[in-house]
Each structure stands twice: as C-alpha cells, then as structure tokens.
Design a protein around this motif. Structure first.
Motif, PDB file in Angstrom:
ATOM      1  N   ARG A  38       0.835  -1.198   0.000  1.00 61.29           N
ATOM      2  CA  ARG A  38       0.000   0.000   0.000  1.00 61.29           C
ATOM      3  C   ARG A  38       0.871   1.251   0.000  1.00 61.29           C
ATOM      4  NH1 ARG A  38      -4.049  -2.211   4.706  1.00 61.29           N
ATOM      5  NH2 ARG A  38      -5.385  -3.524   3.375  1.00 61.29           N
ATOM      6  N   TYR A  39       1.946   1.219   0.764  1.00 63.50           N
ATOM      7  CA  TYR A  39       2.857   2.372   0.803  1.00 63.50           C
ATOM      8  C   TYR A  39       3.422   2.658  -0.590  1.00 63.50           C
ATOM      9  CZ  TYR A  39       7.457   4.551   1.160  1.00 63.50           C
ATOM     10  OH  TYR A  39       8.558   5.341   0.943  1.00 63.50           O
ATOM     11  N   VAL A  40       3.923   1.633  -1.254  1.00 68.49           N
ATOM     12  CA  VAL A  40       4.512   1.809  -2.585  1.00 68.49           C
ATOM     13  C   VAL A  40       3.457   2.281  -3.580  1.00 68.49           C
ATOM     14  CG1 VAL A  40       5.613   0.616  -4.534  1.00 68.49           C
ATOM     15  CG2 VAL A  40       6.389   0.180  -2.197  1.00 68.49           C
ATOM     16  N   ASP A  41       2.264   1.703  -3.524  1.00 69.77           N
ATOM     17  CA  ASP A  41       1.199   2.071  -4.463  1.00 69.77           C
ATOM     18  C   ASP A  41       0.749   3.517  -4.276  1.00 69.77           C
ATOM     19  OD1 ASP A  41       1.203  -0.420  -5.618  1.00 69.77           O
ATOM     20  OD2 ASP A  41      -0.506  -1.177  -4.489  1.00 69.77           O
ATOM     21  N   ARG A  42       0.845   4.037  -3.048  1.00 66.55           N
ATOM     22  CA  ARG A  42       0.350   5.387  -2.761  1.00 66.55           C
ATOM     23  C   ARG A  42       1.331   6.485  -3.140  1.00 66.55           C
ATOM     24  NH1 ARG A  42      -1.550   3.347   2.395  1.00 66.55           N
ATOM     25  NH2 ARG A  42       0.301   4.323   3.305  1.00 66.55           N
ATOM     26  N   ILE A  43       2.566   6.142  -3.420  1.00 67.85           N
ATOM     27  CA  ILE A  43       3.551   7.181  -3.729  1.00 67.85           C
ATOM     28  C   ILE A  43       3.181   7.879  -5.031  1.00 67.85           C
ATOM     29  CG2 ILE A  43       5.960   7.655  -4.320  1.00 67.85           C
ATOM     30  CD1 ILE A  43       6.755   5.301  -2.553  1.00 67.85           C
ATOM     31  N   ASP A  44       3.074   9.190  -4.974  1.00 72.19           N
ATOM     32  CA  ASP A  44       2.761  10.006  -6.141  1.00 72.19           C
ATOM     33  C   ASP A  44       4.074  10.438  -6.789  1.00 72.19           C
ATOM     34  OD1 ASP A  44       2.049  11.928  -7.991  1.00 72.19           O
ATOM     35  OD2 ASP A  44       0.581  12.912  -6.702  1.00 72.19           O
ATOM     36  N   LEU A  45       4.481   9.739  -7.834  1.00 70.64           N
ATOM     37  CA  LEU A  45       5.762  10.015  -8.474  1.00 70.64           C
ATOM     38  C   LEU A  45       5.747  11.305  -9.285  1.00 70.64           C
ATOM     39  CD1 LEU A  45       6.747   6.408  -9.576  1.00 70.64           C
ATOM     40  CD2 LEU A  45       7.737   7.749  -7.717  1.00 70.64           C
ATOM     41  N   GLY A  46       4.584  11.886  -9.474  1.00 70.79           N
ATOM     42  CA  GLY A  46       4.510  13.180 -10.140  1.00 70.79           C
ATOM     43  C   GLY A  46       4.761  14.331  -9.185  1.00 70.79           C
ATOM     44  N   ARG A  47       4.394  14.145  -7.922  1.00 74.41           N
ATOM     45  CA  ARG A  47       4.579  15.195  -6.904  1.00 74.41           C
ATOM     46  C   ARG A  47       5.844  14.960  -6.086  1.00 74.41           C
ATOM     47  NH1 ARG A  47       0.619  14.191  -2.393  1.00 74.41           N
ATOM     48  NH2 ARG A  47       2.266  12.668  -1.968  1.00 74.41           N
ATOM     49  N   ASP A  48       6.036  13.733  -5.649  1.00 77.32           N
ATOM     50  CA  ASP A  48       7.179  13.378  -4.815  1.00 77.32           C
ATOM     51  C   ASP A  48       8.356  12.948  -5.687  1.00 77.32           C
ATOM     52  OD1 ASP A  48       5.341  13.773  -2.813  1.00 77.32           O
ATOM     53  OD2 ASP A  48       5.152  11.656  -2.282  1.00 77.32           O
ATOM     54  N   ALA A  49       9.462  12.676  -5.028  1.00 80.67           N
ATOM     55  CA  ALA A  49      10.621  12.096  -5.708  1.00 80.67           C
ATOM     56  C   ALA A  49      11.099  10.897  -4.906  1.00 80.67           C
ATOM     57  CB  ALA A  49      11.739  13.122  -5.844  1.00 80.67           C
ATOM     58  N   VAL A  50      11.482   9.838  -5.612  1.00 80.16           N
ATOM     59  CA  VAL A  50      12.076   8.669  -4.980  1.00 80.16           C
ATOM     60  C   VAL A  50      13.412   8.423  -5.665  1.00 80.16           C
ATOM     61  CG1 VAL A  50      11.832   6.230  -4.403  1.00 80.16           C
ATOM     62  CG2 VAL A  50       9.802   7.691  -4.491  1.00 80.16           C
ATOM     63  N   PHE A  51      14.458   8.311  -4.865  1.00 80.40           N
ATOM     64  CA  PHE A  51      15.800   8.092  -5.381  1.00 80.40           C
ATOM     65  C   PHE A  51      16.313   6.745  -4.900  1.00 80.40           C
ATOM     66  CE2 PHE A  51      15.245  12.694  -5.067  1.00 80.40           C
ATOM     67  CZ  PHE A  51      15.585  13.090  -6.351  1.00 80.40           C
ATOM     68  N   GLY A  52      17.172   6.137  -5.709  1.00 82.55           N
ATOM     69  CA  GLY A  52      17.691   4.835  -5.329  1.00 82.55           C
ATOM     70  C   GLY A  52      19.137   4.638  -5.734  1.00 82.55           C
ATOM     71  N   VAL A  53      19.777   3.710  -5.056  1.00 86.15           N
ATOM     72  CA  VAL A  53      21.134   3.273  -5.389  1.00 86.15           C
ATOM     73  C   VAL A  53      21.058   1.787  -5.715  1.00 86.15           C
ATOM     74  CG1 VAL A  53      23.495   2.961  -4.561  1.00 86.15           C
ATOM     75  CG2 VAL A  53      22.185   4.996  -3.878  1.00 86.15           C
ATOM     76  N   TYR A  54      21.561   1.417  -6.887  1.00 82.70           N
ATOM     77  CA  TYR A  54      21.555   0.024  -7.332  1.00 82.70           C
ATOM     78  C   TYR A  54      22.934  -0.594  -7.146  1.00 82.70           C
ATOM     79  CZ  TYR A  54      17.010   0.526  -9.660  1.00 82.70           C
ATOM     80  OH  TYR A  54      15.683   0.725  -9.926  1.00 82.70           O
TER      81      TYR A  54
END
Length: 200
Positions: free
Chosen positions: A53-69
């Motif tokens: 539910r947390y992942v589904d609710r993230i608004d990628l248009g408003r928020d930003a999510v960054f990652g390290v692979y």
C-alpha cells in the motif's frame, strides 16, 4: 529554529531517480527490510500488505524517490522525498549488507538538491530517536534535531536554487542513465550463452 547548511554529497555513489517502471524494485527493496528495519523506517513493523500500500500510494509526479543500485541491479538504498506545499519530508532505507558505504548521505544530498531546484524551502525528518542511521545523516547535514518521548524531528532550511545546483542535478541524471545502461549491459554479458544441440 531551522538552519541552512551545505548538504554533504558522495560523488562516488550514483543515485537514480526512480520512475513508474521501478515500482516493483521499490517493493522488493522495502520487503527486503527486516522487521526491525521496517519499524525504524516507518515507525512500525509494516507487513507486506502495508508495504504494498505504501509503494502504491507514492505520487511520483509530486514526490521524488531516489535509489542506489548494486552491480546485480538490486535496489539497495532508497530515499523518498514527500512534498507538502513548500516543505519535503525525507525518509531513507538501506538494505543490510550495503550499509556503511555512504549511500544514505548520497541519497540525502541528491534529495536536497532536487528539492532546492523546485523551490522547496525546507526538508524535515520524523523518525524514532533510536534510528542511528537517520540521526547520523541529519547530523552531517547540519539539521536542527529535537528529541522528545523517543521520537526525533529534524529540520533544515534549504537555500534557493543556483546555476550550480541545477547543473549538478542535470549532470547526475546523465551519469545515472549511463550507469544504468552499463550495469544492464554488464549483467546481460554475464549470462551464459544458450547453445542449441547440433543435428546431422
């Protein structure tokens, strides 16, 4: 009182901006957190349904999510910048076995640059005071930290965007795209060739 500070960065770590296609990797990342790590990250040990539910609710248009692979394309570090008006809440998690490499600091640096370039005035963190990793990142960033009843709130005033911060974000985006392409190519090159049996 909030304070302004130069946010530390780690140029040796490549940070990627996550997009819609990365949601499955993001879900795998948070599911890979132990129960105690989930409690430290989210304030309670969310089960897999709660994480979905947390992942589904993230608004990628408003928020930003960054990652390290990692080299095997495991999403080993993630930062979520949740925006409300002119402030942004920062949350971070790094998988066990990938800590102590500066991923959290690099993610915070990229997150704060992204926020500055969009006119966001302040970043804040709300977490359990026992979250040593988050407290360490907040301290390095010069955030003003207030601890009360086992919880911590940290604030940092962000200065306006500059030509330098805009250029940094643009260059980091290009480096991340190249890094991802090379990593995917390298992973494919490691796969064994499938040879068909010869017939006569």
């Amino acid at each position: 009182m909030m304070r302004a500070s130069r946010v530390p960065t780690n140029s040796a770590v490549t940070v990627h901006r996550l997009v819609q296609r990365d949601r499955d990797s993001l879900l795998a990342h948070v599911r890979g957190l132990s129960s105690d790590d989930r409690r430290l990250r989210f304030g309670s040990p969310l089960n897999d349904t709660g994480l979905m539910r947390y992942v589904d609710r993230i608004d990628l248009g408003r928020d930003a999510v960054f990652g390290v692979y990692s080299r095997d394309l495991t999403l080993c570090g993630v930062a979520h910048v949740a925006v409300t008006n002119q402030t942004a809440e920062f949350g971070v998690s790094v998988l066990d076995g990938h800590r102590g490499k500066g991923y959290g600091t690099a993610l915070f640096g990229q997150a704060s640059t992204w926020a500055r370039n969009r006119g966001i005035k302040a970043m804040y963190v709300h977490c359990l005071s026992e979250n040593g990793v988050m407290m360490h990142i907040a301290g390095k960033a010069g955030m003003h930290v207030v601890i009360s009843y086992g919880e911590a709130d940290a604030h940092l005033t962000l200065p306006p965007a500059t030509v330098t911060t805009l250029t940094e974000e643009w260059m980091q985006s290009g480096v991340a795209m190249l890094d991802r392409a090379l990593t995917i190519y390298g992973a494919m090159a490691q796969r064994p060739l499938i040879r068909g049996a010869a017939t006569s």
